[in-house]
Design an enzyme around this catalytic site. Structure first.
Site, short mmCIF file in Angstrom:
data_model
loop_
_atom_site.label_atom_id
_atom_site.label_comp_id
_atom_site.label_asym_id
_atom_site.label_seq_id
_atom_site.Cartn_x
_atom_site.Cartn_y
_atom_site.Cartn_z
N ASP A 34 -0.28 -5.81 -0.75
CA ASP A 34 0.65 -6.90 -1.09
C ASP A 34 -0.03 -8.25 -0.83
O ASP A 34 0.55 -9.30 -1.09
CB ASP A 34 1.99 -6.76 -0.36
CG ASP A 34 1.85 -6.81 1.14
OD1 ASP A 34 0.72 -6.80 1.65
OD2 ASP A 34 2.90 -6.85 1.83
N SER A 35 -1.29 -8.21 -0.37
CA SER A 35 -2.10 -9.44 -0.33
C SER A 35 -2.20 -10.03 -1.73
O SER A 35 -2.63 -11.17 -1.89
CB SER A 35 -3.49 -9.15 0.25
OG SER A 35 -4.13 -8.11 -0.47
N ASP A 50 0.85 -0.77 -1.19
CA ASP A 50 1.68 -1.31 -0.10
C ASP A 50 3.15 -1.27 -0.46
O ASP A 50 3.54 -1.66 -1.58
CB ASP A 50 1.30 -2.78 0.14
CG ASP A 50 0.32 -2.94 1.28
OD1 ASP A 50 0.25 -2.06 2.15
OD2 ASP A 50 -0.39 -3.97 1.29
N LYS A 94 1.50 2.42 2.06
CA LYS A 94 1.20 1.86 3.39
C LYS A 94 2.38 1.01 3.83
O LYS A 94 2.98 0.31 3.01
CB LYS A 94 -0.09 1.03 3.32
CG LYS A 94 -0.44 0.33 4.63
CD LYS A 94 -1.87 -0.16 4.65
CE LYS A 94 -2.12 -1.43 3.87
NZ LYS A 94 -1.36 -2.60 4.32
N GLU A 151 -5.62 -3.96 11.67
CA GLU A 151 -6.00 -5.31 11.23
C GLU A 151 -6.10 -6.24 12.43
O GLU A 151 -5.19 -6.34 13.25
CB GLU A 151 -4.96 -5.86 10.23
CG GLU A 151 -5.31 -7.28 9.78
CD GLU A 151 -4.63 -7.73 8.50
OE1 GLU A 151 -3.88 -6.94 7.89
OE2 GLU A 151 -4.87 -8.90 8.12
O1 KIV Z 1 -2.36 -6.20 1.66
C1 KIV Z 1 -3.53 -6.03 2.00
O2 KIV Z 1 -4.49 -6.33 1.27
C2 KIV Z 1 -3.79 -5.47 3.30
C3 KIV Z 1 -5.14 -5.77 3.85
C4 KIV Z 1 -5.07 -6.89 4.80
C5 KIV Z 1 -5.76 -4.60 4.42
O3 KIV Z 1 -2.95 -4.89 3.90
#
Ligand code: KIV
Length: 276
Positions: free
Chosen positions: A46-47, A85, A115, A183
């Protein structure tokens, strides 16, 4: 290798001491290139909220955003394991809603696993695992809630918090999580966690002793305009290459150099004569 890379194969590779490689991707071309490069896992993180949608945090990212990007990635990645995510708000209400959202990412999106962030979810992870949903846990700095609660800092920097993280990781393992992402965890604490659990740990800003590493692709490729954390190593400078390409194109258009005869389709000479 034939077919999709499985979670079992991934866990075996980590148990055999091979380092796992995970990168984020949010679209078809980047996922094609990541697969070609032979990464083990693509994270549709979700980044994407910060990296490609221009938000300040990941909070505004919705299930529809995640589905849209996960579908694009899964069209590209035929073999690579895809983890998507669960965004903020998609798993906190109850196990039914969390499971339904996770199943949408798998069934409609084409991911193989999801995740979720935080140490408070062992019961939820257990329930989701019972329903056949592979879950990767995410501990340490939690981007979805960092701006609301903990702020952005390294976790596990003293003995007590390091052991608290070990216990959280063990609880996730016991609940059925197939891996734990760490993280911004102090390197020594991440090493301890990696020794104390049997499922793989994937680190980001958490030192060299995790079973695998993940980076946000735009950060490692030098491609974004979002903030880049200190722990990132930049392996390419794609942003500047793209900028140079745009500048060269703009110059040629403005000077009337592009398009030239080789980049145009001409009429038959006799037909052209009839026009004038
Ligand atoms: O959303 C994402 O890209 C993440 C990374 C920080 C691992 O969770």
């Amino acid at each position: 290798m034939k077919g999709k890379y499985t979670i079992g194969q991934l866990q075996k590779r980590a148990a055999d001491g091979e380092k796992l490689v995970m990168v984020t991707a949010y679209d078809y071309p980047l996922a094609c290139i990541a697969e070609r490069a032979g990464v083990d896992i693509i994270l549709v993180g979700d980044s994407l909220g910060n990296v490609v949608l221009g938000y300040d945090t990941t909070i505004p990212v919705t299930m529809e955003d995640m589905l849209h990007h996960t579908k694009a990635v899964s069209r590209a990645a035929q073999k690579t394991l895809i983890v998507a995510d669960l965004p903020y708000g998609a798993y906190e209400i109850n196990a039914e809603e969390a499971s339904r959202n996770a199943m949408r990412l798998i069934q409609e999106g084409g991911a193989q696993a999801v995740k979720l962030e935080g140490s408070q979810w062992p019961a939820l992870v257990k329930e989701m695992t019972r329903r056949g949903i592979p879950v990767m846990a995410h501990l340490g700095l939690l981007p979805q809630t960092a701006s609301l609660w903990q702020g952005y800092h390294t976790h596990g920097r003293d003995e007590a918090t390091a052991w608290a993280l070990v216990e959280a990781a063990q609880a996730m393992e016991e609940a059925g999580a197939f891996a734990v992402l760490l993280e911004c965890v102090a390197a020594e604490a991440a090493k301890l966690i990696s020794e104390k659990i049997d499922i793989p740990t994937i680190g980001i800003g958490s030192g060299p002793d995790c079973d695998g590493q993940v980076l946000v692709s735009y950060d490692l490729l030098g491609m974004g305009c979002a903030y880049v954390p200190k722990f990132v190593k930049q392996y390419a400078d794609i942003g500047n290459i793209i900028e140079q390409g745009f500048r060269a194109y703009a110059d040629e258009v403005r000077q009337g150099i592009f398009p030239d005869a080789t980049h145009s389709v001409a009429m038959d000479e006799d037909e052209a004569k009839r026009l004038y």
